[in-house]
Design a protein around this motif. Structure first.
Motif, PDB file in Angstrom:
ATOM      1  N   GLY A 243       0.698  -0.920  -0.074  1.00 16.71           N
ATOM      2  CA  GLY A 243       0.188  -0.297   0.592  1.00 16.71           C
ATOM      3  C   GLY A 243       0.540   1.517   0.230  1.00 16.71           C
ATOM      4  O   GLY A 243       0.716   1.766  -0.663  1.00 16.71           O
ATOM      5  N   VAL A 244       1.914   1.079   0.985  1.00 14.36           N
ATOM      6  CA  VAL A 244       3.159   2.534   0.845  1.00 14.36           C
ATOM      7  C   VAL A 244       3.603   2.549  -0.239  1.00 14.36           C
ATOM      8  O   VAL A 244       3.564   3.734  -1.563  1.00 14.36           O
ATOM      9  N   ALA A 245       3.730   1.601  -0.394  1.00 19.96           N
ATOM     10  CA  ALA A 245       4.240   1.438  -2.427  1.00 19.96           C
ATOM     11  C   ALA A 245       3.321   1.961  -3.397  1.00 19.96           C
ATOM     12  O   ALA A 245       4.081   3.275  -3.940  1.00 19.96           O
ATOM     13  N   ALA A 246       2.713   1.725  -3.432  1.00 14.83           N
ATOM     14  CA  ALA A 246       1.311   2.194  -4.054  1.00 14.83           C
ATOM     15  C   ALA A 246       1.115   3.392  -4.425  1.00 14.83           C
ATOM     16  O   ALA A 246       1.523   4.567  -5.050  1.00 14.83           O
ATOM     17  N   VAL A 247       1.510   4.365  -3.133  1.00 14.09           N
ATOM     18  CA  VAL A 247       1.108   5.354  -2.874  1.00 14.09           C
ATOM     19  C   VAL A 247       2.156   6.874  -3.424  1.00 14.09           C
ATOM     20  O   VAL A 247       1.598   7.425  -3.869  1.00 14.09           O
ATOM     21  N   LEU A 248       3.124   6.079  -3.429  1.00 13.34           N
ATOM     22  CA  LEU A 248       4.409   6.918  -3.663  1.00 13.34           C
ATOM     23  C   LEU A 248       4.840   6.421  -5.584  1.00 13.34           C
ATOM     24  O   LEU A 248       4.605   7.306  -6.352  1.00 13.34           O
ATOM     25  N   MET A 379      -5.083   3.256  -0.345  1.00 11.14           N
ATOM     26  CA  MET A 379      -3.728   3.584  -0.479  1.00 11.14           C
ATOM     27  C   MET A 379      -3.233   4.074  -2.307  1.00 11.14           C
ATOM     28  O   MET A 379      -2.819   5.578  -1.967  1.00 11.14           O
ATOM     29  N   ARG A 380      -3.830   3.856  -2.806  1.00 13.44           N
ATOM     30  CA  ARG A 380      -3.709   3.898  -4.232  1.00 13.44           C
ATOM     31  C   ARG A 380      -4.692   5.344  -3.938  1.00 13.44           C
ATOM     32  O   ARG A 380      -3.962   6.353  -5.046  1.00 13.44           O
ATOM     33  N   LYS A 381      -6.208   6.320  -3.782  1.00 17.14           N
ATOM     34  CA  LYS A 381      -6.690   7.049  -3.664  1.00 17.14           C
ATOM     35  C   LYS A 381      -5.203   8.153  -3.371  1.00 17.14           C
ATOM     36  O   LYS A 381      -5.231   9.639  -3.465  1.00 17.14           O
ATOM     37  N   LEU A 382      -4.718   7.530  -2.099  1.00 14.94           N
ATOM     38  CA  LEU A 382      -3.971   9.255  -1.397  1.00 14.94           C
ATOM     39  C   LEU A 382      -3.288   9.477  -2.418  1.00 14.94           C
ATOM     40  O   LEU A 382      -2.340  10.416  -1.925  1.00 14.94           O
ATOM     41  N   GLY A 383      -2.546   8.005  -3.165  1.00 20.84           N
ATOM     42  CA  GLY A 383      -0.932   8.195  -4.209  1.00 20.84           C
ATOM     43  C   GLY A 383      -2.193   9.334  -5.364  1.00 20.84           C
ATOM     44  O   GLY A 383      -1.202  10.241  -5.676  1.00 20.84           O
ATOM     45  N   GLY A 387      -0.400  12.931  -5.935  1.00 19.48           N
ATOM     46  CA  GLY A 387      -0.423  13.191  -7.291  1.00 19.48           C
ATOM     47  C   GLY A 387      -0.733  14.246  -8.357  1.00 19.48           C
ATOM     48  O   GLY A 387      -0.977  14.984  -8.575  1.00 19.48           O
ATOM     49  N   GLY A 388      -2.086  14.534  -7.420  1.00 20.22           N
ATOM     50  CA  GLY A 388      -2.746  15.389  -8.483  1.00 20.22           C
ATOM     51  C   GLY A 388      -2.919  17.087  -7.992  1.00 20.22           C
ATOM     52  O   GLY A 388      -2.427  18.104  -7.954  1.00 20.22           O
ATOM     53  N   ALA A 389      -2.403  16.866  -6.345  1.00 20.58           N
ATOM     54  CA  ALA A 389      -2.332  18.167  -5.963  1.00 20.58           C
ATOM     55  C   ALA A 389      -1.452  18.681  -6.001  1.00 20.58           C
ATOM     56  O   ALA A 389      -1.101  20.008  -6.051  1.00 20.58           O
ATOM     57  N   VAL A 390      -0.038  18.218  -5.813  1.00 25.52           N
ATOM     58  CA  VAL A 390       1.366  18.365  -6.306  1.00 25.52           C
ATOM     59  C   VAL A 390       1.704  19.441  -6.926  1.00 25.52           C
ATOM     60  O   VAL A 390       1.970  20.654  -6.721  1.00 25.52           O
ATOM     61  N   PRO A 391       1.363  18.772  -8.613  1.00 26.07           N
ATOM     62  CA  PRO A 391       1.320  20.158  -9.084  1.00 26.07           C
ATOM     63  C   PRO A 391       0.604  21.278  -9.666  1.00 26.07           C
ATOM     64  O   PRO A 391       1.118  22.210  -9.697  1.00 26.07           O
ATOM     65  N   ALA A 392      -0.831  21.184  -9.046  1.00 26.85           N
ATOM     66  CA  ALA A 392      -1.467  21.996  -8.671  1.00 26.85           C
ATOM     67  C   ALA A 392      -0.835  22.971  -8.095  1.00 26.85           C
ATOM     68  O   ALA A 392      -0.918  24.537  -8.127  1.00 26.85           O
ATOM     69  N   PHE A 393      -0.455  22.987  -6.507  1.00 28.16           N
ATOM     70  CA  PHE A 393       0.337  24.041  -5.801  1.00 28.16           C
ATOM     71  C   PHE A 393       1.019  24.817  -5.764  1.00 28.16           C
ATOM     72  O   PHE A 393       1.778  25.669  -5.892  1.00 28.16           O
ATOM     73  N   LEU A 394       2.036  23.516  -7.107  1.00 31.70           N
ATOM     74  CA  LEU A 394       3.089  23.777  -8.240  1.00 31.70           C
ATOM     75  C   LEU A 394       2.768  25.610  -8.158  1.00 31.70           C
ATOM     76  O   LEU A 394       3.807  25.801  -8.519  1.00 31.70           O
TER      77      LEU A 394
END
Length: 445
Positions: A243-248, A379-383, A387-394
């Protein structure tokens, strides 16, 4: 034992038709998923008129909500009794029309509404879509463990799912590439019509999946309460690592996917180049990884194959960032190489998740396909949220201006980070998680 293979099928491998039918179900699921991963952030910022920070907050909040919904639905599935035909999961495939119709609504934000009204519409429509999607996707994913207990068939079903997923991503990407050439009000109208046509196609694929698959692993256990479910999951350490690997891994992949259209328009300076970026980033990886991953897994094990694949993806994205601004051929080649590695890794990760169901049953005698898959999906949804939020906030913290052909240097840099550097770091961390975890007791080297 809490599960037995249905009478008349002991030791029987799944037919090719059954495997293909299962894979077809992911076409309907991934029409929704692909449009959200590839285009929703860009739609919100450059078409619907939401600010980048607002769009990022919507994606983050709703996807975190989706993650919780996944776990609730998975637990509910494990508490349900089978119907008269001995099925708990397969009937939900017939509900696939709900998320497909709501997907049309998500990409139909009323342009004439006020900013607050558009924001409210975006939140409500996307949250409803996430709930409906989970009601179909969680049972669909859990079907792998309900169809067979054979580890090799798990890998075949995971590969079929990956093939259909990537083909759908390619089709949606090509369509978005064509839509990107339409400007003004015509884009919104065309997009709504295209989403409606894809909804029809997706539901036909759900019907084909429903017709072609069967639940062959019968459960022999009483209803399981929440405390017992959580206690069982806490002891399933391989599931936690997967699960953690899937998030990342998926956080990095979704950040890159969401940013590619910005990369095409504002780094390469040509929105028409987007299909030539997304094709190697999806189709090439599928064509190479689908036959390659099962062979690698059979020879070296799923874990070692995952480690090799995700390292390849990390190196390709790191180079893409380091040599920026790369031309279209170099960028396409690096994205293709990264896609091969990532697809090998994800095919193996899907198979590892299915194996953790068997691991949990061996340890506790309880078989929790729904809760297991729902936790993995959480865990996938957390990923995806990451992934969706980081580009937007950048973008929000740069000098980015929607639809401005010549972006400032800071906006260009953050687009390069979102496409290259951030995914590379995520992939390396995913490799570290799987590489350092002990795998004793699981059906994989």
């Amino acid at each position: 034992m809490s599960a037995v293979v249905s009478p008349g099928a002991p030791g029987e491998r799944l037919s090719r038709a059954c495997v293909l039918a299962y894979g077809s179900g992911d076409v309907g699921n991934n029409i929704v998923h692909a449009m959200g991963m590839i285009f929703l952030l860009h739609y919100y910022t450059d078409v619907a008129g939401l600010g980048a920070a607002v769009a990022g907050t919507v994606l983050l909040a709703v996807r975190l909500y989706d993650a919780v919904v996944d776990l609730v639905i998975g637990r509910w599935l494990d508490s349900r009794s089978a119907n008269a035909r001995g099925e708990r999961l397969r009937p939900f495939l017939l509900w696939g029309v709900l998320p497909l119709l709501l997907n049309v609504a998500v990409f139909s934000v009323p342009a004439h509404w006020s900013a607050d009204a558009r924001l409210l519409y975006a939140v409500i429509s996307y949250a409803l879509l996430g709930t409906a999607y989970s009601l179909v996707n969680i049972p669909y994913g859990a079907l792998i463990s309900a169809m067979t207990q054979d580890s090799h068939d798990h890998a075949r079903l995971g590969a079929a799912r990956s093939v259909m997923s990537i083909l759908t991503f390619v089709g949606v990407s090509l369509l978005i590439g064509l839509l990107a050439r339409v400007e003004g009000f015509g884009l919104q109208t065309t997009l709504t019509g295209a989403a409606a046509l894809m909804a029809v196609l997706g539901y036909l694929c759900h019907l084909a999946c429903h017709r072609g698959v069967r639940e062959r692993v019968a459960r022999k256990q009483p209803a399981i309460d929440w405390r017992l479910s959580l206690r069982t999951l806490r002891g399933n350490r391989p599931l936690a690592a997967v699960g953690v690997a899937a998030v990342l891994a998926l956080g990095g992949a979704s950040a890159s996917s969401a940013s590619l259209i910005y990369y095409a328009r504002y780094v390469l300076g040509d929105g028409a180049s987007f299909p030539w970026l997304i094709l190697p980033a999806t189709l090439l990886g599928m064509l190479v990884a689908t036959p390659l991953a099962p062979r690698l897994a059979a020879r070296y094990g799923k874990r070692q194959s995952f480690l090799a694949g995700v390292l390849c993806a990390a190196l390709a994205h790191a180079v893409l960032f380091a040599v920026a601004p790369a031309g279209l051929p170099a960028a396409a080649a690096l994205l293709g190489l990264g896609s091969i590695g990532l697809n090998v890794a994800m095919i193996c990760l899907w198979a590892l998740e299915a194996d953790t169901v068997e691991y949990g049953e061996q340890r506790t005698g309880l078989r929790l396909e729904g809760t297991n898959y729902a936790l993995f999906s959480l865990m996938r949804k957390l990923g995806f949220a990451l992934g969706g939020a980081v580009p937007a906030f950048l973008l929000a913290h740069s000098d980015y201006v929607p639809n401005l052909s010549m972006q400032g240097p800071l906006a260009t840099l953050v687009i390069l980070i979102a496409v290259g550097l951030f995914p590379a770091l995520c992939f390396l961390l995913a490799r570290l998680v799987i590489g350092l975890h002990p795998w004793s007791g699981l059906q994989t080297p």
